[in-house]
Motif scaffolding. Structure first.
Motif, PDB file in Angstrom:
ATOM      1  N   THR A 119       0.900  -1.151   0.063  1.00  0.00           N
ATOM      2  CA  THR A 119       0.154  -0.119   0.034  1.00  0.00           C
ATOM      3  C   THR A 119       0.733   1.212  -0.054  1.00  0.00           C
ATOM      4  OG1 THR A 119      -1.513  -1.025   1.077  1.00  0.00           O
ATOM      5  CG2 THR A 119      -2.035   1.214   1.204  1.00  0.00           C
ATOM      6  N   ILE A 120       0.673   2.278  -0.875  1.00  0.00           N
ATOM      7  CA  ILE A 120       1.352   3.379  -0.894  1.00  0.00           C
ATOM      8  C   ILE A 120       1.197   4.289   0.243  1.00  0.00           C
ATOM      9  CG2 ILE A 120       1.754   5.650  -2.340  1.00  0.00           C
ATOM     10  CD1 ILE A 120       2.218   3.021  -3.654  1.00  0.00           C
ATOM     11  N   VAL A 121       2.219   4.723   1.132  1.00  0.00           N
ATOM     12  CA  VAL A 121       2.221   5.418   2.109  1.00  0.00           C
ATOM     13  C   VAL A 121       2.738   7.012   2.110  1.00  0.00           C
ATOM     14  CG1 VAL A 121       2.039   3.644   3.875  1.00  0.00           C
ATOM     15  CG2 VAL A 121       4.036   4.482   3.122  1.00  0.00           C
ATOM     16  N   GLU A 122       3.448   7.011   0.870  1.00  0.00           N
ATOM     17  CA  GLU A 122       4.149   8.390   0.698  1.00  0.00           C
ATOM     18  C   GLU A 122       4.073   8.446  -1.079  1.00  0.00           C
ATOM     19  OE1 GLU A 122       8.149  10.915   1.312  1.00  0.00           O
ATOM     20  OE2 GLU A 122       7.448   9.209   2.629  1.00  0.00           O
ATOM     21  N   ALA A 123       3.826   9.580  -1.586  1.00  0.00           N
ATOM     22  CA  ALA A 123       3.890   9.741  -2.903  1.00  0.00           C
ATOM     23  C   ALA A 123       4.042  11.241  -3.234  1.00  0.00           C
ATOM     24  CB  ALA A 123       2.727   9.225  -3.836  1.00  0.00           C
ATOM     25  N   GLY A 124       5.367  11.557  -3.499  1.00  0.00           N
ATOM     26  CA  GLY A 124       5.420  13.223  -3.745  1.00  0.00           C
ATOM     27  C   GLY A 124       6.782  13.407  -3.610  1.00  0.00           C
TER      28      GLY A 124
ATOM     29  N   ASN B 112       9.504  10.909  -4.880  1.00  0.00           N
ATOM     30  CA  ASN B 112       9.803   9.505  -4.460  1.00  0.00           C
ATOM     31  C   ASN B 112       8.328   8.711  -3.932  1.00  0.00           C
ATOM     32  OD1 ASN B 112      10.050   9.160  -0.936  1.00  0.00           O
ATOM     33  ND2 ASN B 112       9.349  10.997  -1.796  1.00  0.00           N
ATOM     34  N   VAL B 113       8.460   7.696  -3.983  1.00  0.00           N
ATOM     35  CA  VAL B 113       7.339   6.758  -3.458  1.00  0.00           C
ATOM     36  C   VAL B 113       7.806   5.680  -2.443  1.00  0.00           C
ATOM     37  CG1 VAL B 113       5.650   4.948  -4.135  1.00  0.00           C
ATOM     38  CG2 VAL B 113       6.111   6.915  -5.679  1.00  0.00           C
ATOM     39  N   VAL B 114       6.990   5.594  -1.379  1.00  0.00           N
ATOM     40  CA  VAL B 114       7.248   4.661  -0.156  1.00  0.00           C
ATOM     41  C   VAL B 114       6.145   3.939  -0.153  1.00  0.00           C
ATOM     42  CG1 VAL B 114       7.674   4.439   2.103  1.00  0.00           C
ATOM     43  CG2 VAL B 114       8.648   6.398   0.772  1.00  0.00           C
ATOM     44  N   ILE B 115       6.482   2.497  -0.202  1.00  0.00           N
ATOM     45  CA  ILE B 115       5.282   1.309  -0.068  1.00  0.00           C
ATOM     46  C   ILE B 115       5.438   0.514   1.230  1.00  0.00           C
ATOM     47  CG2 ILE B 115       4.228  -0.545  -1.168  1.00  0.00           C
ATOM     48  CD1 ILE B 115       5.479   0.288  -3.907  1.00  0.00           C
ATOM     49  N   GLN B 116       4.264   0.478   1.895  1.00  0.00           N
ATOM     50  CA  GLN B 116       4.274  -0.618   2.980  1.00  0.00           C
ATOM     51  C   GLN B 116       4.059  -1.788   2.393  1.00  0.00           C
ATOM     52  OE1 GLN B 116       1.386   0.121   6.218  1.00  0.00           O
ATOM     53  NE2 GLN B 116       2.479  -1.342   7.609  1.00  0.00           N
ATOM     54  N   MET B 117       4.873  -2.911   2.390  1.00  0.00           N
ATOM     55  CA  MET B 117       4.812  -3.966   2.003  1.00  0.00           C
ATOM     56  C   MET B 117       4.024  -5.183   2.677  1.00  0.00           C
ATOM     57  SD  MET B 117       6.643  -3.223  -0.528  1.00  0.00           S
ATOM     58  CE  MET B 117       6.629  -4.916  -1.399  1.00  0.00           C
ATOM     59  N   ALA B 118       3.368  -5.951   2.193  1.00  0.00           N
ATOM     60  CA  ALA B 118       2.426  -7.053   2.830  1.00  0.00           C
ATOM     61  C   ALA B 118       3.291  -7.629   3.963  1.00  0.00           C
ATOM     62  CB  ALA B 118       2.170  -8.064   1.910  1.00  0.00           C
ATOM     63  N   ASP B 119       4.498  -7.887   4.124  1.00  0.00           N
ATOM     64  CA  ASP B 119       5.125  -8.461   5.387  1.00  0.00           C
ATOM     65  C   ASP B 119       5.560  -7.354   6.381  1.00  0.00           C
ATOM     66  OD1 ASP B 119       7.034  -7.121   4.110  1.00  0.00           O
ATOM     67  OD2 ASP B 119       8.483  -8.663   3.715  1.00  0.00           O
ATOM     68  N   GLY B 120       5.175  -6.182   6.092  1.00  0.00           N
ATOM     69  CA  GLY B 120       5.269  -5.153   7.157  1.00  0.00           C
ATOM     70  C   GLY B 120       6.228  -4.309   7.016  1.00  0.00           C
TER      71      GLY B 120
ATOM     72  N   VAL C   4      -1.464   8.125  -2.248  1.00  0.00           N
ATOM     73  CA  VAL C   4      -1.259   7.447  -0.956  1.00  0.00           C
ATOM     74  C   VAL C   4      -2.708   6.925  -0.831  1.00  0.00           C
ATOM     75  CG1 VAL C   4      -1.377   8.022   1.345  1.00  0.00           C
ATOM     76  CG2 VAL C   4       0.230   9.323  -0.135  1.00  0.00           C
ATOM     77  N   GLY C   5      -2.234   5.566  -0.166  1.00  0.00           N
ATOM     78  CA  GLY C   5      -3.544   4.764   0.203  1.00  0.00           C
ATOM     79  C   GLY C   5      -3.923   3.732  -0.953  1.00  0.00           C
ATOM     80  N   GLN C   6      -3.423   3.690  -2.079  1.00  0.00           N
ATOM     81  CA  GLN C   6      -3.399   3.004  -3.301  1.00  0.00           C
ATOM     82  C   GLN C   6      -2.940   1.510  -3.122  1.00  0.00           C
ATOM     83  OE1 GLN C   6      -2.698   4.661  -7.264  1.00  0.00           O
ATOM     84  NE2 GLN C   6      -2.602   2.863  -8.134  1.00  0.00           N
ATOM     85  N   SER C   7      -3.517   0.591  -3.327  1.00  0.00           N
ATOM     86  CA  SER C   7      -2.884  -0.886  -3.337  1.00  0.00           C
ATOM     87  C   SER C   7      -2.353  -0.796  -4.681  1.00  0.00           C
ATOM     88  CB  SER C   7      -3.913  -1.975  -2.940  1.00  0.00           C
ATOM     89  OG  SER C   7      -4.472  -1.735  -1.652  1.00  0.00           O
ATOM     90  N   VAL C   8      -1.096  -1.660  -4.525  1.00  0.00           N
ATOM     91  CA  VAL C   8      -0.184  -2.091  -5.668  1.00  0.00           C
ATOM     92  C   VAL C   8       0.162  -3.589  -5.727  1.00  0.00           C
ATOM     93  CG1 VAL C   8       0.547   0.159  -6.285  1.00  0.00           C
ATOM     94  CG2 VAL C   8       2.016  -1.246  -4.657  1.00  0.00           C
ATOM     95  N   THR C   9       0.377  -4.022  -6.693  1.00  0.00           N
ATOM     96  CA  THR C   9       0.709  -5.575  -7.043  1.00  0.00           C
ATOM     97  C   THR C   9       2.165  -5.535  -7.586  1.00  0.00           C
ATOM     98  OG1 THR C   9      -0.450  -5.521  -9.181  1.00  0.00           O
ATOM     99  CG2 THR C   9      -1.637  -6.211  -7.098  1.00  0.00           C
ATOM    100  N   PRO C  10       2.853  -6.920  -7.291  1.00  0.00           N
ATOM    101  CA  PRO C  10       4.107  -6.947  -7.968  1.00  0.00           C
ATOM    102  C   PRO C  10       4.258  -6.551  -9.372  1.00  0.00           C
ATOM    103  CG  PRO C  10       3.371  -8.727  -6.577  1.00  0.00           C
ATOM    104  CD  PRO C  10       2.418  -8.109  -6.649  1.00  0.00           C
TER     105      PRO C  10
END
Length: 267
Positions: free
Chosen positions: A180-185, A193-201, A216-222
């Motif tokens: 999930t995107i936690v930072e985008a800007g 830059n973009v920061v993603i919180q991964m599924a494993d934490g 921010v808040g968007q879900s992304v896939t591999p």
């Protein structure tokens, strides 16, 4: 003077007497269950002098023959009706059996289709789970141009907190895994830059982008594109800066080469 009938001479009974006897005989047969009316016209048709003498026995034989024929015909009709009923019942039984067999075949075919569809759906779900659990490289056909912890005065910490991938401006940058995107800007020295919180934490960072495709808040896939590489922020040329972190903030970095390798990605 009186006349006497000669001894041993007898007159033929009169027609009235004969007919009366025949009628009596027929009535007797009728009382026994034989319908005598069938033969009645024969008694009045001929003259005494032109036909042999009628007897009750001959009339009974005639009536018996007629009635026997009627009984046989009735029995034959009843047998025909019974045969027709049996044939109809057999046809109905066969039709029901065939319908039941057809229904069973249709149900079996549907069951197989349902099983095949369910198997395909399970396979698709398994493949999707596997895909979502898979990690990929952030860039296709690239290589590491600057290693982790490399020393230089270019970085405020004195060493490199991530790795740099060689990339020309405008190269597609991918999320390395599901998250999930936690930072985008804008990220200061990191540029766009973009920061993603991964599924494993854990967290991954993608810096110096020329453009950002997520929010921010968007879900992304591999493998999903999150932006394009560039030369924004504190850089000497276009490239992708990639970090692996234990938290979304600066200073929580971990070895990105080891991080990717632990998820099956060798760079």
């Amino acid at each position: 003077m009186s006349f006497t009938r000669p001894t041993g001479k007898h007159r033929r009974p009169s027609r009235a007497v004969r007919v009366g006897a025949n009628v009596a005989g027929i009535a007797t047969l009728t009382a026994a269950g034989v319908v005598a009316g069938v033969a009645a016209p024969a008694f009045a048709a001929s003259d005494d002098s032109q036909r042999p003498e009628d007897t009750g026995l001959s009339q009974a034989v005639v009536i018996g023959d007629v009635m026997a024929g009627n009984v046989d015909a009735q029995a034959e009709t009843q047998r025909g009706i019974a045969d027709e009923a049996n044939a109809r019942q057999q046809a109905e039984t066969n039709a029901k059996r065939l319908a039941a067999e057809a229904k069973q075949r249709a149900e079996e075919a549907q069951r197989k289709l349902d099983e095949e569809r369910a198997a395909k759906e399970r396979a698709a779900r398994d493949a999707e789970r596997k895909r979502l659990g898979t990690f990929v490289s952030p860039l296709d056909s690239s290589y590491v141009s600057t290693s982790y912890k490399a020393s230089s005065g270019l970085w405020s910490s004195g060493s490199h907190t991530g790795i740099d991938f060689h990339a020309e401006t405008g190269t597609s940058v991918h999320a390395v895994g599901m998250g999930t995107i936690v930072e985008a800007g804008w990220g200061g020295a990191y540029g766009n830059n973009v920061v993603i919180q991964m599924a494993d934490g854990t967290y991954t960072q993608y810096a110096h982008l020329s453009s950002i495709d997520v929010s921010v808040g968007q879900s992304v896939t591999p493998g999903q594109q999150i932006g394009l590489s560039g030369a924004t922020g504190n850089v000497t040329g276009p490239h992708l800066h990639f970090e692996a972190r234990t938290a979304p903030t600066y200073g929580s970095d971990i070895d990105p080469i080891a991080y990717l390798a632990s998820h099956g990605v060798n760079v």
